[in-house]
Structures are given as C-alpha cells and as structure tokens.
Design a protein around this motif. Structure first.
Motif, PDB file in Angstrom:
ATOM      1  N   ILE A   1      -9.160 -34.214 -42.272  1.00 41.14           N
ATOM      2  CA  ILE A   1      -7.777 -34.680 -42.268  1.00 41.14           C
ATOM      3  C   ILE A   1      -7.570 -35.354 -40.913  1.00 41.14           C
ATOM      4  O   ILE A   1      -7.736 -34.725 -39.872  1.00 41.14           O
ATOM      5  CB  ILE A   1      -6.771 -33.520 -42.435  1.00 41.14           C
ATOM      6  CG1 ILE A   1      -7.145 -32.612 -43.620  1.00 41.14           C
ATOM      7  CG2 ILE A   1      -5.354 -34.055 -42.541  1.00 41.14           C
ATOM      8  CD1 ILE A   1      -7.111 -33.274 -44.963  1.00 41.14           C
ATOM      9  N   THR A   2      -7.205 -36.631 -40.925  1.00 39.45           N
ATOM     10  CA  THR A   2      -7.050 -37.369 -39.675  1.00 39.45           C
ATOM     11  C   THR A   2      -5.767 -38.181 -39.697  1.00 39.45           C
ATOM     12  O   THR A   2      -5.132 -38.342 -40.738  1.00 39.45           O
ATOM     13  CB  THR A   2      -8.307 -38.243 -39.398  1.00 39.45           C
ATOM     14  OG1 THR A   2      -8.255 -38.749 -38.071  1.00 39.45           O
ATOM     15  CG2 THR A   2      -8.450 -39.369 -40.402  1.00 39.45           C
ATOM     16  N   GLY A   3      -5.395 -38.673 -38.544  1.00 38.25           N
ATOM     17  CA  GLY A   3      -4.178 -39.469 -38.411  1.00 38.25           C
ATOM     18  C   GLY A   3      -3.660 -39.384 -36.989  1.00 38.25           C
ATOM     19  O   GLY A   3      -4.113 -38.560 -36.191  1.00 38.25           O
TER      20      GLY A   3
ATOM     21  N   ASP B   1      -7.921 -47.718 -39.800  1.00 34.95           N
ATOM     22  CA  ASP B   1      -8.992 -48.705 -39.649  1.00 34.95           C
ATOM     23  C   ASP B   1     -10.292 -48.047 -39.190  1.00 34.95           C
ATOM     24  O   ASP B   1     -11.374 -48.397 -39.675  1.00 34.95           O
ATOM     25  CB  ASP B   1      -8.586 -49.811 -38.672  1.00 34.95           C
ATOM     26  CG  ASP B   1      -7.521 -50.740 -39.250  1.00 34.95           C
ATOM     27  OD1 ASP B   1      -7.293 -50.718 -40.477  1.00 34.95           O
ATOM     28  OD2 ASP B   1      -6.906 -51.493 -38.459  1.00 34.95           O
ATOM     29  N   GLU B   2     -10.205 -47.084 -38.255  1.00 40.36           N
ATOM     30  CA  GLU B   2     -11.402 -46.349 -37.821  1.00 40.36           C
ATOM     31  C   GLU B   2     -12.065 -45.655 -38.999  1.00 40.36           C
ATOM     32  O   GLU B   2     -13.284 -45.688 -39.147  1.00 40.36           O
ATOM     33  CB  GLU B   2     -11.039 -45.283 -36.782  1.00 40.36           C
ATOM     34  CG  GLU B   2     -10.817 -45.774 -35.390  1.00 40.36           C
ATOM     35  CD  GLU B   2     -10.485 -44.639 -34.421  1.00 40.36           C
ATOM     36  OE1 GLU B   2     -10.417 -43.454 -34.837  1.00 40.36           O
ATOM     37  OE2 GLU B   2     -10.287 -44.927 -33.240  1.00 40.36           O
TER      38      GLU B   2
ATOM     39  N   ILE C   1     -14.492 -42.524 -50.150  1.00 46.27           N
ATOM     40  CA  ILE C   1     -14.099 -41.197 -49.677  1.00 46.27           C
ATOM     41  C   ILE C   1     -12.880 -41.231 -48.755  1.00 46.27           C
ATOM     42  O   ILE C   1     -12.339 -40.190 -48.411  1.00 46.27           O
ATOM     43  CB  ILE C   1     -15.256 -40.428 -48.993  1.00 46.27           C
ATOM     44  CG1 ILE C   1     -15.584 -40.976 -47.608  1.00 46.27           C
ATOM     45  CG2 ILE C   1     -16.473 -40.355 -49.897  1.00 46.27           C
ATOM     46  CD1 ILE C   1     -16.479 -40.050 -46.792  1.00 46.27           C
ATOM     47  N   VAL C   2     -12.421 -42.433 -48.369  1.00 43.82           N
ATOM     48  CA  VAL C   2     -11.270 -42.563 -47.463  1.00 43.82           C
ATOM     49  C   VAL C   2     -10.012 -42.805 -48.282  1.00 43.82           C
ATOM     50  O   VAL C   2      -9.948 -43.740 -49.091  1.00 43.82           O
ATOM     51  CB  VAL C   2     -11.478 -43.710 -46.452  1.00 43.82           C
ATOM     52  CG1 VAL C   2     -10.244 -43.891 -45.577  1.00 43.82           C
ATOM     53  CG2 VAL C   2     -12.712 -43.457 -45.598  1.00 43.82           C
ATOM     54  N   HIS C   3      -9.005 -41.951 -48.074  1.00 41.34           N
ATOM     55  CA  HIS C   3      -7.742 -42.076 -48.796  1.00 41.34           C
ATOM     56  C   HIS C   3      -6.575 -42.016 -47.818  1.00 41.34           C
ATOM     57  O   HIS C   3      -6.454 -41.069 -47.044  1.00 41.34           O
ATOM     58  CB  HIS C   3      -7.607 -40.968 -49.843  1.00 41.34           C
ATOM     59  CG  HIS C   3      -8.680 -41.025 -50.877  1.00 41.34           C
ATOM     60  ND1 HIS C   3      -8.569 -41.767 -52.025  1.00 41.34           N
ATOM     61  CD2 HIS C   3      -9.917 -40.471 -50.905  1.00 41.34           C
ATOM     62  CE1 HIS C   3      -9.690 -41.652 -52.726  1.00 41.34           C
ATOM     63  NE2 HIS C   3     -10.523 -40.869 -52.071  1.00 41.34           N
TER      64      HIS C   3
ATOM     65  N   CYS D   1     -11.637 -40.136 -35.695  1.00 42.23           N
ATOM     66  CA  CYS D   1     -12.646 -39.796 -36.701  1.00 42.23           C
ATOM     67  C   CYS D   1     -13.914 -40.611 -36.604  1.00 42.23           C
ATOM     68  O   CYS D   1     -14.906 -40.279 -37.245  1.00 42.23           O
ATOM     69  CB  CYS D   1     -12.048 -39.949 -38.097  1.00 42.23           C
ATOM     70  SG  CYS D   1     -11.555 -41.639 -38.507  1.00 42.23           S
ATOM     71  N   ASP D   2     -13.929 -41.659 -35.810  1.00 42.93           N
ATOM     72  CA  ASP D   2     -15.044 -42.600 -35.853  1.00 42.93           C
ATOM     73  C   ASP D   2     -16.340 -42.093 -35.236  1.00 42.93           C
ATOM     74  O   ASP D   2     -17.385 -42.693 -35.425  1.00 42.93           O
ATOM     75  CB  ASP D   2     -14.653 -43.932 -35.216  1.00 42.93           C
ATOM     76  CG  ASP D   2     -14.254 -43.803 -33.752  1.00 42.93           C
ATOM     77  OD1 ASP D   2     -13.935 -42.687 -33.293  1.00 42.93           O
ATOM     78  OD2 ASP D   2     -14.250 -44.847 -33.068  1.00 42.93           O
TER      79      ASP D   2
END
Length: 192
Positions: free
Chosen positions: A15-17, A148-149, A158-160, A99-100
């Motif tokens: 979970i990222t942001g 974007d990362e 897999i990215v939502h 997350c990158d």
C-alpha cells in the motif's frame, strides 16, 4: 507465478501513496480482515536505524535503502521466522510512501492511494506538518509522483490507483482487495 513468488500460499501487498492518504489505516485493516501479517516500513526504518540521520528541513529520516532492503528480504521471501518461530506463510501487507526501490518480485498487488488536495491538506495540518512539508507533499500528490513511480517500477496489471478520501473509500478499497485476494488464492491453489 514469478520465480521469486514460488512457494508462497498467500500474496504480498504494498500500500503506497503520498503521506496522509491513509496507507497505515488501509493496510492495517486489510491485514486484519485477510489474516495477513502487517509490516510498517516506517516503523522498521526507525526501529532498526535504516536511515542516515534526519533531514531537519523536512523533519524526516534520510532512508538507507540498502540497509532496509537487507532487513526486509527474509521477511518478504518467507524466510524470516518472525517472533514465534513459525515461517511467515499468511502473506504480508506493507505500507510506505515510496515504492520504486522495492524489488518487483516481492509484491503481487501494489495499491496506490490517492486523496483530493483539500482532504490531504487537512490531514497533513492535523499531523502538525510544517507549511514547507505540507506543500511538498501536496505537490507530490498533484503531480502523482508516487503513482508514476509505481507504474514505472511494477507490472501494469498489479498496480491499482484508488481513491482514499473518506471512510467509504477505505471500506470499498478493503472490499476490492478481499475480492482480489480470494481470486489470487484460488488461482495459485490451482497451480499447485
């Protein structure tokens, strides 16, 4: 399944942001609802000194990515026996504002939480962030830096990107992840 994911019976979720979008609340709720292990990357950074000191201008740690990745590798690969001498097999939900630098093989789902700037401003102000730190984080959200990362670092499927403005958004996101989780488990059980 990807080679690095073989043997896992449950998925790993990131979970990222931008700070303030609700990562910790969402990740904790998902872990609880799906009986998964929750790992706060921010807590690991502090507890295990995975940093090179403080950036006083932004009142935040200067991350030592190599040290953090070395610490997390056994946890994410299921090799860490944890506190109770049992291998981690229930899957992991983790959260962090960046997350990158995480290896792609660690995660089966990357959820990027997004918030409206008005909502985010209020949350950051409640945390007592300085004006400079608030503005930096608001700019990151407006420019969709974390999204974007994620899109550049992980497979598209897999990215939502999901909204995280209200409790209803959080409940909806948890419900969507539960549906995805059930599908992932079924598909991977059939492959075994």
């Amino acid at each position: 399944m990807n080679e690095g994911k073989k043997g896992r019976t449950r998925p790993n979720i990131l979970i990222t942001g931008t700070p303030g979008v609700g990562k910790t609340a969402t990740a904790s709720l998902i872990a609880e609802k799906l009986n998964m292990k929750y790992i706060s990357v921010g807590d690991l950074v502090k507890k295990h000194a995975c940093h090179e000191g403080m950036d006083t201008e932004f009142d935040s740690y200067i991350l030592d990515e190599d040290k953090l990745l070395d610490l997390m590798e056994p946890m994410m690969s299921g090799e860490d026996e944890g506190d109770d001498d049992e291998e981690i097999t229930e899957g992991i939900v983790t959260d962090f504002h960046s997350c990158d630098f995480f290896p792609e093989r660690w995660f089966d789902l990357v959820l990027v939480l997004r918030a409206n700037t008005e909502v985010l401003f209020d949350r950051l102000a409640e945390r007592g962030y300085s004006e400079k730190k608030r503005n930096e984080n608001l700019e990151c959200e407006i420019m969709q830096i974390v999204l974007d990362e994620a899109r550049e670092s992980y497979a598209e499927e897999i990215v939502h990107e999901v909204p995280s403005n209200t409790l209803e958004d959080m409940e909806s996101n948890v419900s969507r992840v539960q549906q995805w989780f059930d599908h992932w488990v079924k598909a991977n059980d059939e492959e075994s």
